[in-house]
Motif scaffolding. Sequence first.
Motif, mmCIF file in Angstrom:
data_model
loop_
_atom_site.group_PDB
_atom_site.id
_atom_site.type_symbol
_atom_site.label_atom_id
_atom_site.label_comp_id
_atom_site.label_asym_id
_atom_site.label_seq_id
_atom_site.Cartn_x
_atom_site.Cartn_y
_atom_site.Cartn_z
ATOM 1 N N LYS A 77 22.272 62.969 -2.386
ATOM 2 C CA LYS A 77 23.648 62.860 -2.864
ATOM 3 C C LYS A 77 23.916 63.886 -3.959
ATOM 4 O O LYS A 77 25.009 64.476 -4.016
ATOM 5 N N GLU A 78 22.952 64.139 -4.809
ATOM 6 C CA GLU A 78 23.123 65.120 -5.866
ATOM 7 C C GLU A 78 23.273 66.532 -5.295
ATOM 8 O O GLU A 78 24.031 67.350 -5.815
ATOM 9 N N ILE A 79 22.551 66.816 -4.207
ATOM 10 C CA ILE A 79 22.683 68.124 -3.550
ATOM 11 C C ILE A 79 24.095 68.280 -2.998
ATOM 12 O O ILE A 79 24.732 69.325 -3.135
ATOM 13 N N ILE A 80 24.589 67.217 -2.368
ATOM 14 C CA ILE A 80 25.944 67.247 -1.812
ATOM 15 C C ILE A 80 26.975 67.425 -2.928
ATOM 16 O O ILE A 80 27.937 68.179 -2.779
ATOM 17 N N ASP A 81 26.763 66.747 -4.042
ATOM 18 C CA ASP A 81 27.681 66.900 -5.181
ATOM 19 C C ASP A 81 27.717 68.345 -5.665
ATOM 20 O O ASP A 81 28.771 68.849 -6.086
ATOM 21 N N GLU A 82 26.564 69.010 -5.601
ATOM 22 C CA GLU A 82 26.483 70.385 -6.090
ATOM 23 C C GLU A 82 27.062 71.393 -5.102
ATOM 24 O O GLU A 82 27.807 72.308 -5.488
ATOM 25 N N LEU A 83 26.758 71.233 -3.808
ATOM 26 C CA LEU A 83 27.148 72.242 -2.812
ATOM 27 C C LEU A 83 28.421 71.896 -2.051
ATOM 28 O O LEU A 83 29.022 72.765 -1.423
ATOM 29 N N GLY A 84 28.811 70.629 -2.101
ATOM 30 C CA GLY A 84 30.069 70.246 -1.483
ATOM 31 C C GLY A 84 30.033 70.213 0.037
ATOM 32 O O GLY A 84 28.975 70.226 0.671
ATOM 33 N N LYS A 85 31.219 70.202 0.622
ATOM 34 C CA LYS A 85 31.396 70.107 2.066
ATOM 35 C C LYS A 85 32.035 71.406 2.559
ATOM 36 O O LYS A 85 33.239 71.588 2.447
ATOM 37 N N PRO A 86 31.232 72.332 3.097
ATOM 38 C CA PRO A 86 31.794 73.619 3.535
ATOM 39 C C PRO A 86 32.800 73.428 4.662
ATOM 40 O O PRO A 86 32.585 72.624 5.570
ATOM 41 N N ALA A 87 33.895 74.156 4.598
ATOM 42 C CA ALA A 87 34.960 74.029 5.604
ATOM 43 C C ALA A 87 34.487 74.596 6.941
ATOM 44 O O ALA A 87 34.013 75.743 7.010
ATOM 45 N N LYS A 88 34.615 73.797 7.983
ATOM 46 C CA LYS A 88 34.221 74.266 9.307
ATOM 47 C C LYS A 88 35.069 75.470 9.697
ATOM 48 O O LYS A 88 36.277 75.485 9.502
ATOM 49 N N GLY A 89 34.413 76.474 10.261
ATOM 50 C CA GLY A 89 35.106 77.691 10.650
ATOM 51 C C GLY A 89 35.024 78.781 9.600
ATOM 52 O O GLY A 89 35.247 79.962 9.905
ATOM 53 N N SER A 90 34.685 78.402 8.367
ATOM 54 C CA SER A 90 34.562 79.405 7.306
ATOM 55 C C SER A 90 33.249 80.168 7.462
ATOM 56 O O SER A 90 32.309 79.703 8.113
ATOM 57 N N ASN A 91 33.194 81.371 6.874
ATOM 58 C CA ASN A 91 31.956 82.143 6.915
ATOM 59 C C ASN A 91 30.797 81.384 6.288
ATOM 60 O O ASN A 91 29.656 81.444 6.753
ATOM 61 N N LYS A 92 31.092 80.675 5.203
ATOM 62 C CA LYS A 92 30.046 79.904 4.535
ATOM 63 C C LYS A 92 29.458 78.864 5.482
ATOM 64 O O LYS A 92 28.232 78.721 5.583
ATOM 65 N N TYR A 93 30.321 78.132 6.184
ATOM 66 C CA TYR A 93 29.838 77.105 7.120
ATOM 67 C C TYR A 93 29.033 77.744 8.245
ATOM 68 O O TYR A 93 27.956 77.259 8.613
ATOM 69 N N LYS A 94 29.549 78.846 8.808
ATOM 70 C CA LYS A 94 28.849 79.515 9.913
ATOM 71 C C LYS A 94 27.463 79.996 9.481
ATOM 72 O O LYS A 94 26.484 79.893 10.227
ATOM 73 N N LEU A 95 27.399 80.536 8.265
ATOM 74 C CA LEU A 95 26.115 81.000 7.741
ATOM 75 C C LEU A 95 25.128 79.845 7.583
ATOM 76 O O LEU A 95 23.969 79.932 8.028
ATOM 77 N N LEU A 96 25.572 78.797 6.941
ATOM 78 C CA LEU A 96 24.702 77.641 6.712
ATOM 79 C C LEU A 96 24.266 77.014 8.017
ATOM 80 O O LEU A 96 23.096 76.624 8.181
ATOM 81 N N PHE A 97 25.177 76.895 8.955
ATOM 82 C CA PHE A 97 24.844 76.285 10.243
ATOM 83 C C PHE A 97 23.838 77.150 11.003
ATOM 84 O O PHE A 97 22.878 76.633 11.595
ATOM 85 N N TYR A 98 24.034 78.446 10.969
ATOM 86 C CA TYR A 98 23.116 79.358 11.658
ATOM 87 C C TYR A 98 21.720 79.289 11.053
ATOM 88 O O TYR A 98 20.717 79.194 11.768
ATOM 89 N N ILE A 99 21.652 79.319 9.734
ATOM 90 C CA ILE A 99 20.343 79.357 9.065
ATOM 91 C C ILE A 99 19.607 78.022 9.190
ATOM 92 O O ILE A 99 18.447 77.975 9.621
ATOM 93 N N PHE A 100 20.266 76.927 8.824
ATOM 94 C CA PHE A 100 19.561 75.652 8.703
ATOM 95 C C PHE A 100 19.552 74.814 9.981
ATOM 96 O O PHE A 100 18.600 74.068 10.210
ATOM 97 N N VAL A 101 20.589 74.949 10.790
ATOM 98 C CA VAL A 101 20.639 74.152 12.026
ATOM 99 C C VAL A 101 20.056 74.940 13.193
ATOM 100 O O VAL A 101 19.065 74.528 13.805
ATOM 101 N N GLU A 102 20.659 76.088 13.500
ATOM 102 C CA GLU A 102 20.228 76.839 14.682
ATOM 103 C C GLU A 102 18.832 77.429 14.535
ATOM 104 O O GLU A 102 18.016 77.351 15.458
#
Length: 313
Positions: A77-102
């Motif tokens: 929960k503390e990590i989520i508080d710090e990094l928030g909820k990246p907007a889907k479709g944004s470059n930030k979300y695409k980057l995070l999804f590519y690195i950590f999920v894919e």
Amino acid sequence: MLKIAFNQELFDLHYEVLKKELQALITQICRDKKIVKKRKKSDGKFENYDYLLLSQSDIDYIKNLNLDMLIKAKFLKEIIDELGKPAKGSNKYKLLFYIFVEKGYEKFFSQGKNERKYSAYGFVEKLGLKSCPYCNRNYTFVVRRRKLIPEIDHFYPKTIYPYLAVNFFNLIPSCQTCNKTKTNDVDFAWINPYDINTKSFQFTYKPNGIDFVALEKEKYNFDSFEIKINGNEENIKTFKLRELYEQHKDIVLELLIKKAYYPKSYIEELAGFGFSKSEIYRYLLGNYSDDKDLHKRPLSKLIKDISEELGLI
């Protein structure tokens, strides 16, 4: 509903493998300043199909990601508080999804890849969890030769918080029922199985008649009592534990009948033959008595709580 015991050896291996993989990937992305995805065509050749050109702010963002925290920190929960909820479709979300999920979760945890040095199969095997921690109703066995493996739930969904996709404490082996029942509607009041203690959830039964207290086996039937579960309401509601455990009244009925059949004198007689308390417990109830062993058999928490309430052991 059941506590997952922390496994230091698995934790260290998970961190070592994922940190090395993701650090190398981030270094490559920052050097290339772009992400290019490839897919296999019907003729067997590969083609580029998706590009993401990175700005300097994108590069600075992923360079500054704290991989140690994202892979092994327990306080999600503390990590989520710090990094928030990246907007889907944004470059930030695409980057995070590519690195950590894919390139993180899917590479090491996709089903079928059971020959890897580190995979979902090894993760579940080394964790040693034998039943679903959310419900304690279904086994979570691994059978490699048949490619059978429990589902791995992301306690906080990887589609909403992709940066938690490979966090050790966010990966929860679970049964299919619980993984499908738990939606992406996040409730921060949930209790993670790593944080559960022996009293977090408790089963009891409620007689439906005043004459129920008379211990006569002929009186008991499914309509004579109700199963109750007390604990964190958000977990109970999310996994529909009350509704599911109403289907297991036969287990409690058997315990009530055993209470009538097995007086304390009989149990004391068994002890006189040299059987330990845990051995008598296994013989009479087919269950484990130690909290650390409850995961080894489905419905063990229900049986333990009710049998203790009845004074069977």
